[in-house]
Design a protein around this motif. Structure first.
Motif, PDB file in Angstrom:
ATOM      1  N   ILE A   1      20.958  10.999  53.746  1.00  0.00           N
ATOM      2  CA  ILE A   1      19.861  10.639  54.653  1.00  0.00           C
ATOM      3  C   ILE A   1      18.958  11.846  54.898  1.00  0.00           C
ATOM      4  O   ILE A   1      17.727  11.768  54.762  1.00  0.00           O
ATOM      5  N   VAL A   2      19.561  12.977  55.235  1.00  0.00           N
ATOM      6  CA  VAL A   2      18.766  14.177  55.523  1.00  0.00           C
ATOM      7  C   VAL A   2      18.193  14.770  54.238  1.00  0.00           C
ATOM      8  O   VAL A   2      17.013  15.155  54.184  1.00  0.00           O
ATOM      9  N   GLY A   3      19.011  14.846  53.193  1.00  0.00           N
ATOM     10  CA  GLY A   3      18.545  15.409  51.928  1.00  0.00           C
ATOM     11  C   GLY A   3      17.402  14.617  51.326  1.00  0.00           C
ATOM     12  O   GLY A   3      16.434  15.190  50.795  1.00  0.00           O
ATOM     13  N   GLY A   4      17.484  13.290  51.411  1.00  0.00           N
ATOM     14  CA  GLY A   4      16.408  12.448  50.888  1.00  0.00           C
ATOM     15  C   GLY A   4      15.119  12.640  51.652  1.00  0.00           C
ATOM     16  O   GLY A   4      14.031  12.697  51.066  1.00  0.00           O
ATOM     17  N   ALA A   5      15.232  12.758  52.981  1.00  0.00           N
ATOM     18  CA  ALA A   5      14.030  12.956  53.803  1.00  0.00           C
ATOM     19  C   ALA A   5      13.383  14.309  53.516  1.00  0.00           C
ATOM     20  O   ALA A   5      12.149  14.429  53.470  1.00  0.00           O
ATOM     21  N   LEU A   6      14.198  15.343  53.315  1.00  0.00           N
ATOM     22  CA  LEU A   6      13.668  16.670  53.030  1.00  0.00           C
ATOM     23  C   LEU A   6      12.981  16.703  51.658  1.00  0.00           C
ATOM     24  O   LEU A   6      11.858  17.215  51.519  1.00  0.00           O
ATOM     25  N   THR A   7      13.641  16.138  50.655  1.00  0.00           N
ATOM     26  CA  THR A   7      13.060  16.115  49.310  1.00  0.00           C
ATOM     27  C   THR A   7      11.789  15.266  49.276  1.00  0.00           C
ATOM     28  O   THR A   7      10.801  15.617  48.629  1.00  0.00           O
TER      29      THR A   7
ATOM     30  N   TYR B   1      12.911   9.191  49.118  1.00  0.00           N
ATOM     31  CA  TYR B   1      13.079   8.462  50.373  1.00  0.00           C
ATOM     32  C   TYR B   1      14.017   7.269  50.232  1.00  0.00           C
ATOM     33  O   TYR B   1      14.648   6.855  51.207  1.00  0.00           O
ATOM     34  N   ASN B   2      14.134   6.708  49.043  1.00  0.00           N
ATOM     35  CA  ASN B   2      15.111   5.635  48.854  1.00  0.00           C
ATOM     36  C   ASN B   2      16.533   6.166  48.810  1.00  0.00           C
ATOM     37  O   ASN B   2      17.476   5.430  49.097  1.00  0.00           O
ATOM     38  N   PHE B   3      16.706   7.434  48.446  1.00  0.00           N
ATOM     39  CA  PHE B   3      18.021   8.054  48.560  1.00  0.00           C
ATOM     40  C   PHE B   3      18.404   8.265  50.025  1.00  0.00           C
ATOM     41  O   PHE B   3      19.581   8.406  50.351  1.00  0.00           O
ATOM     42  N   ALA B   4      17.417   8.296  50.912  1.00  0.00           N
ATOM     43  CA  ALA B   4      17.690   8.338  52.349  1.00  0.00           C
ATOM     44  C   ALA B   4      17.854   6.937  52.913  1.00  0.00           C
ATOM     45  O   ALA B   4      18.756   6.662  53.711  1.00  0.00           O
ATOM     46  N   GLN B   5      17.000   6.023  52.498  1.00  0.00           N
ATOM     47  CA  GLN B   5      16.985   4.686  53.079  1.00  0.00           C
ATOM     48  C   GLN B   5      18.216   3.866  52.701  1.00  0.00           C
ATOM     49  O   GLN B   5      18.734   3.102  53.514  1.00  0.00           O
ATOM     50  N   GLY B   6      18.702   4.004  51.471  1.00  0.00           N
ATOM     51  CA  GLY B   6      19.875   3.243  51.048  1.00  0.00           C
ATOM     52  C   GLY B   6      21.088   3.527  51.923  1.00  0.00           C
ATOM     53  O   GLY B   6      21.678   2.610  52.509  1.00  0.00           O
ATOM     54  N   PRO B   7      21.507   4.790  52.061  1.00  0.00           N
ATOM     55  CA  PRO B   7      22.628   5.104  52.953  1.00  0.00           C
ATOM     56  C   PRO B   7      22.350   4.757  54.418  1.00  0.00           C
ATOM     57  O   PRO B   7      23.264   4.363  55.141  1.00  0.00           O
ATOM     58  N   LEU B   8      21.094   4.891  54.871  1.00  0.00           N
ATOM     59  CA  LEU B   8      20.772   4.503  56.248  1.00  0.00           C
ATOM     60  C   LEU B   8      21.024   3.010  56.451  1.00  0.00           C
ATOM     61  O   LEU B   8      21.550   2.596  57.491  1.00  0.00           O
ATOM     62  N   GLY B   9      20.674   2.199  55.454  1.00  0.00           N
ATOM     63  CA  GLY B   9      20.910   0.764  55.566  1.00  0.00           C
ATOM     64  C   GLY B   9      22.373   0.380  55.578  1.00  0.00           C
ATOM     65  O   GLY B   9      22.735  -0.706  56.063  1.00  0.00           O
ATOM     66  N   ALA B  10      23.247   1.258  55.061  1.00  0.00           N
ATOM     67  CA  ALA B  10      24.681   0.959  55.033  1.00  0.00           C
ATOM     68  C   ALA B  10      25.374   1.279  56.350  1.00  0.00           C
ATOM     69  O   ALA B  10      26.559   0.949  56.520  1.00  0.00           O
ATOM     70  N   ILE B  11      24.671   1.894  57.284  1.00  0.00           N
ATOM     71  CA  ILE B  11      25.271   2.230  58.576  1.00  0.00           C
ATOM     72  C   ILE B  11      25.756   0.976  59.290  1.00  0.00           C
ATOM     73  O   ILE B  11      26.833   0.958  59.898  1.00  0.00           O
ATOM     74  N   MET B  12      24.978  -0.111  59.225  1.00  0.00           N
ATOM     75  CA  MET B  12      25.356  -1.318  59.964  1.00  0.00           C
ATOM     76  C   MET B  12      26.674  -1.916  59.485  1.00  0.00           C
ATOM     77  O   MET B  12      27.597  -2.098  60.280  1.00  0.00           O
ATOM     78  N   PRO B  13      26.829  -2.250  58.190  1.00  0.00           N
ATOM     79  CA  PRO B  13      28.134  -2.785  57.773  1.00  0.00           C
ATOM     80  C   PRO B  13      29.252  -1.759  57.883  1.00  0.00           C
ATOM     81  O   PRO B  13      30.424  -2.136  58.047  1.00  0.00           O
ATOM     82  N   ASP B  14      28.938  -0.473  57.813  1.00  0.00           N
ATOM     83  CA  ASP B  14      29.957   0.578  57.972  1.00  0.00           C
ATOM     84  C   ASP B  14      30.547   0.590  59.374  1.00  0.00           C
ATOM     85  O   ASP B  14      31.760   0.673  59.549  1.00  0.00           O
ATOM     86  N   ARG B  15      29.675   0.522  60.388  1.00  0.00           N
ATOM     87  CA  ARG B  15      30.092   0.916  61.730  1.00  0.00           C
ATOM     88  C   ARG B  15      29.838  -0.120  62.822  1.00  0.00           C
ATOM     89  O   ARG B  15      30.196   0.123  63.983  1.00  0.00           O
TER      90      ARG B  15
END
Length: 417
Positions: free
Chosen positions: A97-103, A131-145
């Motif tokens: 999430i952070v790495g994708g936003a920085l890149t 940004y899709n490398f950030a958005q993909g993992p961000l979208g997985a937060i809901m089913p994860d937690r």
């Protein structure tokens, strides 16, 4: 797969403690992510392309948007596969999430300095991937937690952040019409700050002790696929999202040019974009706040998704038959409600048809191809329609048909009511 039952209602988890903190944290994270998606492809990128070659702006935008969206379509499932296998003290999602936003922010610096169509295409493609490398993992937060019984509420808040960000981005971007480079840098900074704060204040657990799953060529290729015969409900959900997004982007991707030429505003089109954005935002807020919690309360998702598709289709009829500022304003109000309702509920529906917990991010990434593939197809298809038929009016009936088919596609889903 998750279904709703009376026992689920009795054991319904409470929205407090860690769940409440996560809910609060996800809102600014989604706003920050989608401010960028609303501002750049909707306003800043078309304006930048128009400056280079005004006579061929529609075709050039189609080329750049198609290349970038194709890269995004490939990036997000791959990001999901990699993050599913990541083991760090910060969990499996935070580094990406952070790495994708920085890149992505660095790529926008390059886009800000681009002055040829080739440079713009390269910079925008890198931006999409990052940004899709950030958005993909961000979208997985809901089913994860997030517990299944609260996902309608979480989807509503995420959808609210999405729509507020996307529309707010369009509105704010018009203020940078005379200084596009400053706009790119501003939105890059906002997104990086928002996602970094989310990771800091809503930390995931240390997962270094979990078994490390192998990463192979087979796993890489599997990043872009699920078996719809083995998981038909996921297949229908994928198809519904694909068709509805395709109908949406077929028109919204050319909104600025539609205002300029179909509505006849010319140079005044940019100033009218914020008016449409504010009008749509009001109804989006209402639909999002009401739709997600109601779907939780009644334990039903499909009827809300179908209703949203019908509302969006009705909205497209108006500027088709009434090509005026009033017609566009009515379109913004009604489509804002419909798309807000869709975003509030469809996300929850998707999380309840995912097959395997260990592949949540990968599967969400695959399903999100249904959102990114239309961005690949729509610009080229819309551009071809405009060029072949000599105007923007034919985009509307095609969008209407796709919207309605998207709503019908969720009807056969069996595991979610």
């Amino acid at each position: 797969m998750t279904t709703t039952s009376p026992s689920d209602e009795i054991a319904r988890p409470k929205l407090r403690g860690a769940n409440l903190r996560l809910l609060i944290g996800m809102f600014p994270a989604n706003v920050g992510m989608y401010l960028l998606w609303g501002a750049i492809p909707g306003i800043l990128l078309p304006l930048q392309i128009e400056e280079i070659d005004p006579a061929n702006k529609a075709g050039n935008l189609a080329v750049v948007a198609t290349i970038g969206a194709f890269a995004a379509m490939l990036a997000q499932p791959l990001a999901g596969t990699i993050s599913d296998r990541t083991r760090t003290r910060f969990g499996r999602r935070a580094p990406w999430i952070v790495g994708g936003a920085l890149t992505g922010g660095l790529a926008l610096v390059g886009l800000a300095s681009a002055n040829t169509l080739v440079q713009i295409a390269i910079a925008w493609t890198i931006t999409q991937i990052a940004y899709n490398f950030a958005q993909g993992p961000l979208g997985a937060i809901m089913p994860d937690r997030v517990p299944a019984a609260l996902r309608g509420t979480f989807a509503a808040v995420s959808g609210l952040g999405l729509m507020l960000g996307a529309m707010g981005g369009q509105i704010a971007a018009t203020g940078f019409a005379e200084n596009i480079s400053a706009g790119y840098l501003t939105f890059a900074g906002i997104t990086l700050i928002a996602l970094t704060l989310f990771v800091l204040f809503c930390p995931d657990r240390d997962n270094r002790g979990e078994e490390r799953r192998p990463f192979s060529l087979a796993a890489l290729l599997h990043s872009f696929w699920f078996n719809p015969r083995r998981h038909p409900d996921l297949g229908w959900a994928f198809l519904g999202r694909l068709l509805l997004y395709l109908g949406y982007f077929l028109v919204s991707g050319y909104q600025l040019y539609i205002l300029q030429e179909h509505i006849g505003l010319g140079d005044d089109a940019v100033a009218f974009v914020p008016v449409l954005g504010v009008a749509a935002l009001v109804t989006t807020l209402i639909a999002t706040v009401v739709g997600g919690p109601l779907s939780d309360r009644f334990g039903r998702r499909r009827i809300f998704v179908f209703a949203a598709s019908v509302i969006c289709a009705v909205a497209l009829v108006i500027p088709w038959v009434l090509p005026t500022k009033t017609g566009m304003l009515l379109y913004a109000v009604i489509s804002g409600f419909g798309f807000g309702l869709f975003q509030a509920v469809d996300t929850a529906l998707i999380t309840e048809v995912l097959p395997a917990q260990e592949d949540f991010a990968k599967d969400i990434g695959v399903v999100n191809i249904a959102a990114t593939l239309p961005q690949v197809v729509a610009p080229g298809a819309a551009g071809a329609i405009v060029v072949a038929l000599g105007g923007y009016s034919p985009l509307f009936p095609v969008g209407i048909a796709l919207m309605l088919l998207g709503g019908l596609a969720v009807v056969p889903i069996k595991s979610v009511r």
